[in-house]
Design an enzyme around this catalytic site. Sequence first.
Site: not given
Length: 252
Positions: A15, A17
Site C-alpha cells: 500500500d 499512504d
Amino acid sequence: MGQVNWSAVDAALFDLDGVLTPTSEVHMRAWAEVFDAFLATRGLAEPFTDADYFAYVDGKPRYDAVRAFLASRGIDLPEGSTDDPPGAGTVRGLGNLKNDAFLETLHRDGMAAYPGSVRLLDWLGGHGVAVAVVSSSRNAAAVLEAAGLADRFDVVVDGQVAAAEDLPGKPAPDTYRYAARLLHVPYDRAVVLEDALSGVAAGRAGGFAAVVGVDRGVGAEALREAGADKVVADLADLVPPESAAPPAVRHP
C-alpha cells in the site's frame, strides 16, 4: 509469524499512504477540512476525528470513503457525477473537493518516504523480490514522484487503474490480486504490506502468503483482528540481519 520468510516469497505488494509515505497525515487533514465545513452547513458541531478517519476513510477509494462517513452521521446525499465541481452537494462533489485540498498540500509541502520503508525496498531490490504499489488513491503517481519513488515500481495499481479495469476497491482483494498477476507471481508467493484495516482485510481475503500490518495509528490489535499475520511499527523491522539473508530469488 516471526520475521517474513523472504526466501519463500517472490513479490511484496505495498500500500502507499501510511506504508511507504506519510501521506495519511495529509489525507487526514484534507478530509477533516472538507467534512468539518460540510457538517457545519448541516448545523452539526461534532467534528471529523482521527477515529472517524480510521473507521470510515482509511484505505478506501475516495467516494466510498465519503459514503461511509456520511452514513455514520446519518446523512444521505445524491451520488452525483465524477465531473461534479468540488464542493457540490453530492458524494462525488465532496470527494472532488477533498482531492483538490490534498493536491494543494502535496504540491506546496512535498513528500518524503519513510526511511525504514526505503531501507526495505533497497533490501528487496538487492535480493530479487519484485515489488508493486497497490493504492486506492487516484494520486499514487503524483505521490510516488514527490517522494522520489517513481522509478522503484514497474507495477502501480491505483484508483485510476482500478476504475479502468473495473476492479472493486479494498477490502475486496481484487486490486492486490491484479498486481500479483501483472508481476507474474502466484498469490501464495506474495506478501501484502498494509496500514489500513480495509487493506489488511483485502490481503487476508486474497490468499496471499502473508499480510503484514504497519501500525501508523490504527492499533496493532485492530490490525491483527482484521487479518494481519504480523504487525510492525516500521518496515525496517522486516529487513533480515545480513547473516540471515537468503539467496537472491529469481522471478519471471
